[in-house]
Scaffold this motif. Sequence first.
Motif, PDB file in Angstrom:
ATOM      1  N   LEU A 119       0.836  -1.194   0.000  1.00 17.94           N
ATOM      2  CA  LEU A 119       0.000   0.000   0.000  1.00 17.94           C
ATOM      3  C   LEU A 119       0.873   1.248   0.000  1.00 17.94           C
ATOM      4  CD1 LEU A 119      -2.816  -0.938   2.544  1.00 17.94           C
ATOM      5  CD2 LEU A 119      -3.064  -0.584   0.088  1.00 17.94           C
ATOM      6  N   SER A 157       1.347   5.510   0.148  1.00 18.02           N
ATOM      7  CA  SER A 157       0.721   6.695   0.715  1.00 18.02           C
ATOM      8  C   SER A 157       0.337   7.668  -0.392  1.00 18.02           C
ATOM      9  CB  SER A 157       1.685   7.387   1.679  1.00 18.02           C
ATOM     10  OG  SER A 157       1.183   8.661   2.021  1.00 18.02           O
ATOM     11  N   THR A 167       5.861   3.048   0.418  1.00 18.48           N
ATOM     12  CA  THR A 167       5.081   1.902   0.879  1.00 18.48           C
ATOM     13  C   THR A 167       5.643   1.393   2.198  1.00 18.48           C
ATOM     14  OG1 THR A 167       6.469   0.272  -0.237  1.00 18.48           O
ATOM     15  CG2 THR A 167       4.625   1.211  -1.503  1.00 18.48           C
ATOM     16  N   GLU A 168       4.862   0.553   2.869  1.00 14.75           N
ATOM     17  CA  GLU A 168       5.337  -0.037   4.120  1.00 14.75           C
ATOM     18  C   GLU A 168       6.622  -0.816   3.890  1.00 14.75           C
ATOM     19  OE1 GLU A 168       3.712  -2.916   7.711  1.00 14.75           O
ATOM     20  OE2 GLU A 168       3.196  -3.401   5.641  1.00 14.75           O
ATOM     21  N   ASP A 197       1.418   1.251   9.612  1.00 11.66           N
ATOM     22  CA  ASP A 197      -0.002   0.912   9.586  1.00 11.66           C
ATOM     23  C   ASP A 197      -0.724   1.721   8.515  1.00 11.66           C
ATOM     24  OD1 ASP A 197      -2.306  -0.407  10.365  1.00 11.66           O
ATOM     25  OD2 ASP A 197      -1.828  -0.193  12.497  1.00 11.66           O
ATOM     26  N   TRP A 198      -1.976   1.354   8.296  1.00  9.08           N
ATOM     27  CA  TRP A 198      -2.800   2.033   7.289  1.00  9.08           C
ATOM     28  C   TRP A 198      -4.252   1.935   7.711  1.00  9.08           C
ATOM     29  CZ3 TRP A 198      -1.606   4.289   2.442  1.00  9.08           C
ATOM     30  CH2 TRP A 198      -2.719   4.642   1.671  1.00  9.08           C
ATOM     31  N   GLN A 212      -8.042   8.989   7.916  1.00  5.54           N
ATOM     32  CA  GLN A 212      -6.761   9.689   7.896  1.00  5.54           C
ATOM     33  C   GLN A 212      -6.306  10.186   9.267  1.00  5.54           C
ATOM     34  OE1 GLN A 212      -6.514  12.879   5.082  1.00  5.54           O
ATOM     35  NE2 GLN A 212      -4.593  13.665   5.905  1.00  5.54           N
ATOM     36  N   TYR A 251       1.297   5.740  10.550  1.00  7.55           N
ATOM     37  CA  TYR A 251       0.255   5.436   9.567  1.00  7.55           C
ATOM     38  C   TYR A 251       0.590   6.115   8.246  1.00  7.55           C
ATOM     39  CZ  TYR A 251      -2.745   3.502  13.219  1.00  7.55           C
ATOM     40  OH  TYR A 251      -3.265   2.722  14.224  1.00  7.55           O
ATOM     41  N   LEU A 252       0.824   5.310   7.220  1.00  9.28           N
ATOM     42  CA  LEU A 252       1.066   5.883   5.897  1.00  9.28           C
ATOM     43  C   LEU A 252      -0.191   6.538   5.338  1.00  9.28           C
ATOM     44  CD1 LEU A 252       3.341   3.177   4.227  1.00  9.28           C
ATOM     45  CD2 LEU A 252       4.000   5.312   5.341  1.00  9.28           C
ATOM     46  N   SER A 253      -1.335   6.241   5.937  1.00 11.95           N
ATOM     47  CA  SER A 253      -2.588   6.875   5.515  1.00 11.95           C
ATOM     48  C   SER A 253      -2.754   8.263   6.121  1.00 11.95           C
ATOM     49  CB  SER A 253      -3.772   5.994   5.928  1.00 11.95           C
ATOM     50  OG  SER A 253      -3.695   5.660   7.305  1.00 11.95           O
TER      51      SER A 253
END
Length: 396
Positions: free
Chosen positions: A193, A195, A208-209, A259-260, A264, A331-333
Amino acid sequence: MHGDSLRRLDASRRVVTLREALLRAGVTLSYLAPDSVNDPTIFDDHVDAAVRAFQQSRGLIVDGVAGPDTQRALQEAQFKFGDRTLSHIEGSPLRGDDVAELQRHLSHLGFYYGHIDGSFGVRTRYAVAELQHNLGLPGSGVCDGDTMTAMSRVNRAISPSQAFALRDYERLDRSTAALRGRLISVNIGRSALASPHTAERLSGEPLTEQLVTTDIAGRVGRILREFGARLVPPVSEVASDSPGARSGVPSLNLDIHCDWLDQQPASGIAAYYWGLPGTGEARSPIGHRAAVLLMKELSARTDMDSLGVHARTWDTLKVPGVPSVGLDLGYLSNAHDAERLADPVFRQTVADSIVIGIQRLYLLEEEDQPTGTLALDDVLKFNPMEDADSRRVSGL
């Protein structure tokens, strides 16, 4: 001191022995000590009060008479835990307060399920032997000095259901502070995933992670290697029938993730250890200690929100015989977290914090430093290098 009953106004040398026995049993009333009165052979009001106090504390009939039951209880109260070696004697079991204290320790650690009766019977012997096996000691069933010393080191920190972790605690307590020679496993997340909140790239690819954790794990690994530690694969990846399987088991297993969440606002760093989520009870005490130290250092050295340390039953944390920690580094989100994790300087700070947290795990209490104050330069003194003057550790 066994014999006929003693009571108020009796006068004999046995009263002197009674006074001394009451003192050793912890009764500390005035004018009880033989050298504090003119005639210590007299069973006076002070001795009467002391006998009554002792009887009250032991659940005996409070009559002030030192009869057979009181004398037997006094005899058992003469020994404190550690005064003598404790063992099972067939037909004539040892009795005493020290045996009762041993039984309480064994019960606290989850090895003894009988009554705390102060009698070293077969059940107590089996419990001692099982404890010794878990401490890596010969399972003789005899509670000797080595067993008492090892027990005292672990008993303060372990709750009843954590007995299986005693071997790890004993190994940690005996180890040196140095990272040099230690085997450590550092594993990474593999989520693809990306960002959507930053155009920053690692190796020309989206954030990405896998890319973030690979970079941070690489930085951690380089520092650990320069301090003399060895990076090894997780236990599950070490072939059990390989010649080096036993020697290849790490002293710490670290899983690094990002995490994601679609929401947001979720942001921050969290650490996880093997334990019960409902109560927080640690099934891996060393893993819990490592998670706490890593979280403290990361919180003190970065501007990321701290989401705390949590117990989980994930398989990645339940590595047999190996303390394990899971780290979620953000959190990449989340736009803020993604921006920080995209920054190479920040990732180096994270790596430094992780290494310092690992180092603190192996420091003795008198060597440890307040959170956020230990630098990688300081870590060098615990890991001397032959050419230390000509080398610099990555990230300093």
